[in-house]
Design an enzyme around this catalytic site. Sequence first.
Site, PDB file in Angstrom:
ATOM      1  N   TYR A  24      15.650  29.697   7.520  1.00 53.77           N
ATOM      2  CA  TYR A  24      14.368  30.939   7.980  1.00 53.77           C
ATOM      3  C   TYR A  24      14.213  30.720   9.127  1.00 53.77           C
ATOM      4  O   TYR A  24      14.903  29.789  10.112  1.00 53.77           O
ATOM      5  CB  TYR A  24      12.596  30.513   7.380  1.00 53.77           C
ATOM      6  CG  TYR A  24      12.423  30.549   6.298  1.00 53.77           C
ATOM      7  CD1 TYR A  24      12.669  31.642   4.757  1.00 53.77           C
ATOM      8  CD2 TYR A  24      12.500  29.253   5.339  1.00 53.77           C
ATOM      9  CE1 TYR A  24      12.219  32.060   4.260  1.00 53.77           C
ATOM     10  CE2 TYR A  24      12.591  29.307   3.702  1.00 53.77           C
ATOM     11  CZ  TYR A  24      12.459  30.552   3.528  1.00 53.77           C
ATOM     12  OH  TYR A  24      11.882  30.917   1.745  1.00 53.77           O
ATOM     13  N   ARG A  45     -10.562   0.637  14.587  1.00 48.86           N
ATOM     14  CA  ARG A  45     -10.652   1.546  13.225  1.00 48.86           C
ATOM     15  C   ARG A  45     -11.878   0.360  12.891  1.00 48.86           C
ATOM     16  O   ARG A  45     -12.813   0.386  12.904  1.00 48.86           O
ATOM     17  CB  ARG A  45      -9.225   1.704  12.921  1.00 48.86           C
ATOM     18  CG  ARG A  45      -7.990   2.284  13.325  1.00 48.86           C
ATOM     19  CD  ARG A  45      -6.590   2.587  12.600  1.00 48.86           C
ATOM     20  NE  ARG A  45      -6.363   1.368  11.461  1.00 48.86           N
ATOM     21  CZ  ARG A  45      -5.601   1.037  10.967  1.00 48.86           C
ATOM     22  NH1 ARG A  45      -3.968   1.783  11.135  1.00 48.86           N
ATOM     23  NH2 ARG A  45      -5.106   0.169  10.477  1.00 48.86           N
ATOM     24  N   LYS A  88       0.594  -0.987  -0.165  1.00 49.01           N
ATOM     25  CA  LYS A  88       0.076   0.046   0.099  1.00 49.01           C
ATOM     26  C   LYS A  88       0.556   1.681  -0.164  1.00 49.01           C
ATOM     27  O   LYS A  88       2.341   1.265   0.507  1.00 49.01           O
ATOM     28  CB  LYS A  88      -1.110   0.314   1.104  1.00 49.01           C
ATOM     29  CG  LYS A  88       0.002  -0.089   2.529  1.00 49.01           C
ATOM     30  CD  LYS A  88      -1.091   0.109   3.464  1.00 49.01           C
ATOM     31  CE  LYS A  88      -0.274  -0.166   5.000  1.00 49.01           C
ATOM     32  NZ  LYS A  88      -1.667   0.013   6.380  1.00 49.01           N
ATOM     33  N   MET A 130      11.163  23.931   1.657  1.00 50.79           N
ATOM     34  CA  MET A 130      10.176  23.629   0.929  1.00 50.79           C
ATOM     35  C   MET A 130      11.253  22.775  -0.148  1.00 50.79           C
ATOM     36  O   MET A 130      11.048  21.835  -0.380  1.00 50.79           O
ATOM     37  CB  MET A 130       9.860  24.650   0.593  1.00 50.79           C
ATOM     38  CG  MET A 130       8.257  23.595  -0.670  1.00 50.79           C
ATOM     39  SD  MET A 130       7.090  24.221  -1.765  1.00 50.79           S
ATOM     40  CE  MET A 130       6.253  25.302  -0.432  1.00 50.79           C
TER      41      MET A 130
END
Length: 394
Positions: free
Chosen positions: A272, A138, A40, A320
């Site tokens: 940053y 779940r 998956k 990013m």
Amino acid sequence: MQTSAALRARAEVDLAALRGNVRALRSRVGDGVAVMAVVKSDAYGHGALPVARAARAAGAAWLGVATPHEALALRAAGVGGRMLCWLWTPGDPWREGIEADLDMAVSGLWALREVTAAARAAGRAARIQLKADTGLGRNGCQPADWPELVSAALAAEAAGEVRITGLWSHFACADEPGHPSIAGQLDVFRQMVTYAEKAGVEPEVRHIANSPAALTLPESHFDLVRTGIALYGISPSPEIGVPEDFGLRPVMTLSASVALVKQVPPGHGVSYGHHYVTPAETTLGLIPLGYADGIPRHASGRGPVLVGGVRRTVAGRVAMDQFVVDLGGDTPEPGTPAVLFGPGDRGEPTAQEWADAADTIAYEIVTRIGTRVPRVYVGEEPRERADDESTTTA
């Protein structure tokens, strides 16, 4: 097709290591217990199609996926054999799943209604596996609702609409050795299986074991174990052991080419927010990977990287598309490999170390590596090779 030499970054996937992991897992669970290779989420970021083919070649009897779209994509690529798909929602392509010979999980009456309607439309029986909620909370059918689901499924089987091929469940805390829920869930699963079989269900497989249970709880193996993260050579939890303890080898190595090296004075802010300021005159290296590529921003100031044979640490915030490491005055050439994680036997960090740096789990580290990072496959056997130029083979 890009050549490996042209890549700014690469996630190298060692299919020989993956095949070795399948063989190690088969040996660990022993004769009479089948291994499911869970592929998956694009095989936990490793590439579903190459991994599925390699796992099959190494003896995985089943494949497992979450969504029907993952399963149908593998079928469209020519991947055959038994495949379980377990995360269905109303309106999903049940008929296509039946026609693709999938085994489909059913956790409630709504799903049984949809799959039987699809079976009638397809003119053939659906293979279904009834999932029990034994305590994870779940997906799965609660014990109180199990008799009704079993009865309805048996009626659908008698009508020729379905074939009940499996009974299964999922552990909540198998990665925490000794957790009391483990024994409790096993007891509930045995009770729910016994009830279904006494009612007339004749399953091909009964299964509850995920990777940690496959590695440490032989009493949970039943007929089949579902191996996800262990397939990729990563321990499900440091508490149960490191990969080497189980004969496993990490499959993915993530690296990038150093994009820039420059000298900066003391007191120079980096990235940053200037959360890192150089303590002395030094050199900085720019690594062209960022959170858009799956590098966790939470590992800012902590993530380990091997550059020029020396361990470095992310300096300042992960951006990013890039992050910076303090090279301490060293001046590797641009293009020098920066290895973020791999097996660890050449001095490079591991995915678990990045998980520790980001306060998460190693599953997330490999699964989140984005599509801008090409997967480069090594150790591929000719019979596994795909005619697919979206992947790169080295």
